[in-house]
Design a protein around this motif. Structure first.
Motif, short mmCIF file in Angstrom:
data_model
loop_
_atom_site.label_atom_id
_atom_site.label_comp_id
_atom_site.label_asym_id
_atom_site.label_seq_id
_atom_site.Cartn_x
_atom_site.Cartn_y
_atom_site.Cartn_z
N GLU A 5 30.69 17.79 6.02
CA GLU A 5 31.08 19.26 5.35
C GLU A 5 32.35 18.84 4.74
O GLU A 5 32.74 18.94 6.13
CB GLU A 5 30.82 20.17 6.88
N PHE A 6 32.72 18.90 3.67
CA PHE A 6 34.38 18.73 3.53
C PHE A 6 34.71 20.43 3.54
O PHE A 6 34.35 21.22 2.75
CB PHE A 6 34.41 18.19 2.15
N VAL A 7 35.98 20.31 4.01
CA VAL A 7 36.92 21.77 3.68
C VAL A 7 37.97 21.19 3.14
O VAL A 7 38.57 20.90 3.78
CB VAL A 7 36.50 22.49 5.40
N ALA A 8 38.40 22.40 2.26
CA ALA A 8 39.51 21.73 1.47
C ALA A 8 40.03 23.18 0.61
O ALA A 8 39.27 23.56 0.94
CB ALA A 8 39.58 20.68 0.50
N PRO A 9 41.47 23.37 0.97
CA PRO A 9 42.01 24.65 0.30
C PRO A 9 41.86 24.56 -0.89
O PRO A 9 41.61 23.48 -1.28
CB PRO A 9 43.23 24.61 0.82
N THR A 10 41.69 25.85 -1.55
CA THR A 10 41.52 25.83 -3.09
C THR A 10 42.81 24.86 -3.88
O THR A 10 44.16 25.30 -2.75
CB THR A 10 42.54 28.05 -3.40
N GLY A 11 42.13 24.61 -4.69
CA GLY A 11 42.86 23.55 -5.64
C GLY A 11 43.85 22.49 -5.64
O GLY A 11 43.72 21.68 -5.72
N ALA A 12 42.23 21.74 -4.05
CA ALA A 12 42.84 20.62 -3.55
C ALA A 12 41.78 19.97 -4.42
O ALA A 12 40.76 20.08 -5.34
CB ALA A 12 42.28 20.27 -2.18
N ALA A 13 42.11 18.18 -4.38
CA ALA A 13 41.89 17.14 -5.77
C ALA A 13 39.97 16.89 -4.96
O ALA A 13 39.12 17.04 -5.64
CB ALA A 13 42.56 16.01 -5.29
N THR A 14 39.84 17.38 -3.54
CA THR A 14 38.51 17.20 -2.99
C THR A 14 37.48 17.31 -3.26
O THR A 14 36.19 17.57 -4.39
CB THR A 14 38.49 17.62 -0.98
N LEU A 15 37.92 19.13 -4.38
CA LEU A 15 37.09 20.14 -4.79
C LEU A 15 36.93 19.73 -5.98
O LEU A 15 35.97 19.72 -6.84
CB LEU A 15 37.68 21.34 -4.58
N ASP A 16 38.03 18.86 -7.14
CA ASP A 16 37.47 18.61 -8.23
C ASP A 16 36.56 17.21 -8.22
O ASP A 16 36.69 17.07 -9.19
CB ASP A 16 39.07 18.76 -9.05
N PRO A 62 42.77 18.28 3.57
CA PRO A 62 41.60 18.56 4.03
C PRO A 62 40.79 17.73 4.64
O PRO A 62 41.52 17.40 5.48
CB PRO A 62 41.07 17.69 2.75
N ARG A 63 39.52 17.79 5.40
CA ARG A 63 38.83 18.24 6.19
C ARG A 63 37.55 17.62 6.17
O ARG A 63 37.25 18.35 5.55
CB ARG A 63 39.27 18.86 7.92
N MET A 64 36.76 16.93 7.01
CA MET A 64 35.37 16.24 6.93
C MET A 64 34.37 16.56 8.61
O MET A 64 35.31 16.36 9.31
CB MET A 64 34.68 15.58 6.04
N THR A 92 40.12 11.15 -4.76
CA THR A 92 41.07 11.99 -5.01
C THR A 92 42.50 11.78 -4.69
O THR A 92 43.44 12.85 -5.31
CB THR A 92 40.64 13.07 -3.35
N GLY A 93 43.09 10.58 -4.58
CA GLY A 93 44.64 10.31 -4.39
C GLY A 93 45.30 10.88 -3.30
O GLY A 93 46.49 10.60 -2.62
N ASP A 94 44.23 11.58 -2.91
CA ASP A 94 45.16 12.05 -1.02
C ASP A 94 45.50 10.63 -0.05
O ASP A 94 44.75 9.92 0.12
CB ASP A 94 43.98 12.72 -0.61
#
Length: 130
Positions: A5-16, A62-64, A92-94
């Protein structure tokens, strides 16, 4: 059985890059544990800004959180953590330094999937499930 389960703030590359990350994490998990891909679950949650904190301060990292079956060696868990972090960062480039990844182990007897209680994990890469 593994659930990531990944949790990322709005706009984070993870969500893209959700589908790419899910495919990469599935590949890493299967290559390292020998599990069939159809047992690997990935989900993504978008967290509104101001809802994630570390040390009482807002974070945008982000976190998982991952659930895997008990019984894997420390070395295998380390390979799994680094493999997931590497794949996630490449997509993601993170920076790996900005990721937080947590693995929790549960007994196979606590997991029900596709009509059956899961067997315990095996170090054998030819194991049917993970």
């Amino acid at each position: 059985m593994p659930v990531y389960e990944f949790v990322a703030p709005t706009g984070a590359a993870t969500l893209d890059h959700q589908a790419e990350i899910a495919r990469a994490v599935t590949k890493v998990h299967c290559e390292i544990t020998g599990a069939p891909a159809h047992y690997v679950h990935c989900s993504f949650t978008e967290a509104p800004r101001g809802s994630m904190f570390v040390s009482g301060e807002e974070t945008t990292s982000p976190r998982m959180m991952g659930l895997i079956r008990c019984g894997r060696s420390k070395e295998l868990r380390g390979r799994l953590l680094h493999g997931i972090a590497d794949a996630w960062s490449q997509i993601t480039g993170d920076s790996k330094a900005d990721l937080a990844i947590f693995l929790y182990e549960v007994p196979g007897a606590n997991c029900f999937e596709y009509g059956s209680i899961m067997p315990e994990a095996s170090e054998d890469a030819r194991a049917l499930t993970s």
